[in-house]
Scaffold this motif. Structure first.
Motif: not given
Length: 372
Positions: A165-188
């Motif tokens: 799947g695809l994962t998108f992450v952002a953080t500034d050391a005080h807060k962190l967000v992880k957003y994942t999509r398992e319905d879309i895949k990359a080939n590598q």
């Protein structure tokens, strides 16, 4: 070189491209749009050297050529026109003449060859994502990215593509967000860090878009192709911190509450908090959540009680209200769950409902020390 184009159609495309141009550029040529005409296809580009974006427009023409036209002047002029065809003629005396229904306007242009060429990606990897999915992945994460120039890797959004799947992450050391999509895949498997500016541009253009976006990337650049536009940007160089290590795994204390009720309460109470720490206190016992804040310097204090669904030990934990508000604002669910282990360990905020199939959002917020 001569072409005819609808004024509002041109303005709409140029306003998007205008977002690429910096207010102060080291190279004067970057204050221009590059117009490249090839018969009935006009390609307009804008660049700040890091990010280059180009859009193709349909125009009436039988000529070829390229010129660089001052962006601010052209945009300001186009904004004032009602919908009508405009005729652009490039004269020999280094001016472009625009003819409308009511008059003629001449702008000085620069040679199109001086405009920096966009990078071409050598042997890139490729992934295809729906426009709206990419836009929501960006808007759910970008607010958590940092602004610290000393830690450039944290000032962007981390893209992690894999066959799972695809994962998108952002953080500034005080807060962190992880957003994942398992319905879309990359080939590598691939990972790269995208800077904020091109992401904000993409977020604005792709929101609600039903079209596919082709993402191509190598070690130093990424290229996004959709509809009639291409955006190429330089990636942030460096290794992203190991974010999995900071997400606490064992969180026995779970609180479920209405998102809007919690958000409004935090907003109100935080008005009374200390102006430098923005600290609010959550005190949870049984099915009651007590939210309070105090500014000792000015004798201001506030306290609210909410009912909630809570499983775990009674506890008190402090948070920076600005981070909590931002996170709750960026979720769209009716209910949210806050998981905690100890007052000095991060709290994990997740939406209980309102997610698409295969979509996951985990938000992490660091606590602040409570002064007893």
């Amino acid at each position: 070189m001569k072409f005819i184009v609808s004024s509002t159609y041109l303005l709409k495309q140029l306003q998007v491209l205008g977002g690429v141009i910096n207010s102060s550029n080291t190279l004067p040529i970057l204050d221009n749009f590059l117009f490249e005409l090839d018969n009935s296809t006009l390609t307009v580009s804008a660049s700040d050297l890091e990010t280059t974006m180009a859009s193709s427009l349909e125009v009436e023409s039988e000529s070829q050529g390229s010129v660089a036209i001052p962006a601010r002047l052209l945009l300001d002029t186009l904004k004032t026109f009602p919908e009508q065809p405009l005729t652009f003629i490039v004269e020999d005396n280094n001016t472009v003449e625009i003819s409308s229904n009511h008059g003629k306007y001449a702008l000085a242009y620069a040679n199109g060859n001086e405009f920096p060429k966009a990078v071409s990606l050598e042997d890139p990897s490729k992934t295809i994502v729906l426009g709206d999915v990419l836009a929501s992945a960006i808007s759910k994460t970008i607010f958590a990215a940092g602004n610290d120039d000393l830690r450039p890797v944290m000032s962007g959004v981390f893209f992690q593509f894999s066959t799972q799947g695809l994962t998108f992450v952002a953080t500034d050391a005080h807060k962190l967000v992880k957003y994942t999509r398992e319905d879309i895949k990359a080939n590598q498997v691939a990972e790269f860090i995208m800077p904020k500016k091109p992401l904000n541009l993409l977020k604005g253009i792709l929101a609600g878009s039903e079209n596919d976006v082709t993402i191509e990337y190598n070690d130093s650049n990424a290229k996004f192709t959709f509809e009639n536009s291409v955006l190429i940007c330089r990636l942030i160089d460096g290794k992203y911190p190991n974010y999995e290590a900071v997400i606490p795994k064992e969180n026995p204390n779970k609180l479920v509450i209405s998102r809007t009720q919690f958000l409004n309460s935090v907003r109100r109470v935080s008005i009374f908090s200390n102006k430098t720490t923005h600290q609010i206190r959550l005190k949870i016992a049984g099915a009651e959540l007590n939210i309070s804040a105090e500014d000792i310097d000015y004798s201001n204090k506030a306290e609210e009680r909410l009912t909630c669904d809570y499983q775990g030990d009674d506890m008190q934990i402090g948070f920076n209200s600005r981070f909590l508000t931002e996170m709750l604002n960026n979720l769209s669910s009716d209910d949210v769950q806050l998981e905690m282990s100890m007052p000095n360990r991060a709290g994990i905020l997740t939406p209980v409902d309102g997610l698409d199939e295969g979509e996951q959002i985990t938000m992490l917020v660091m606590p602040v020390m409570l002064n007893s």
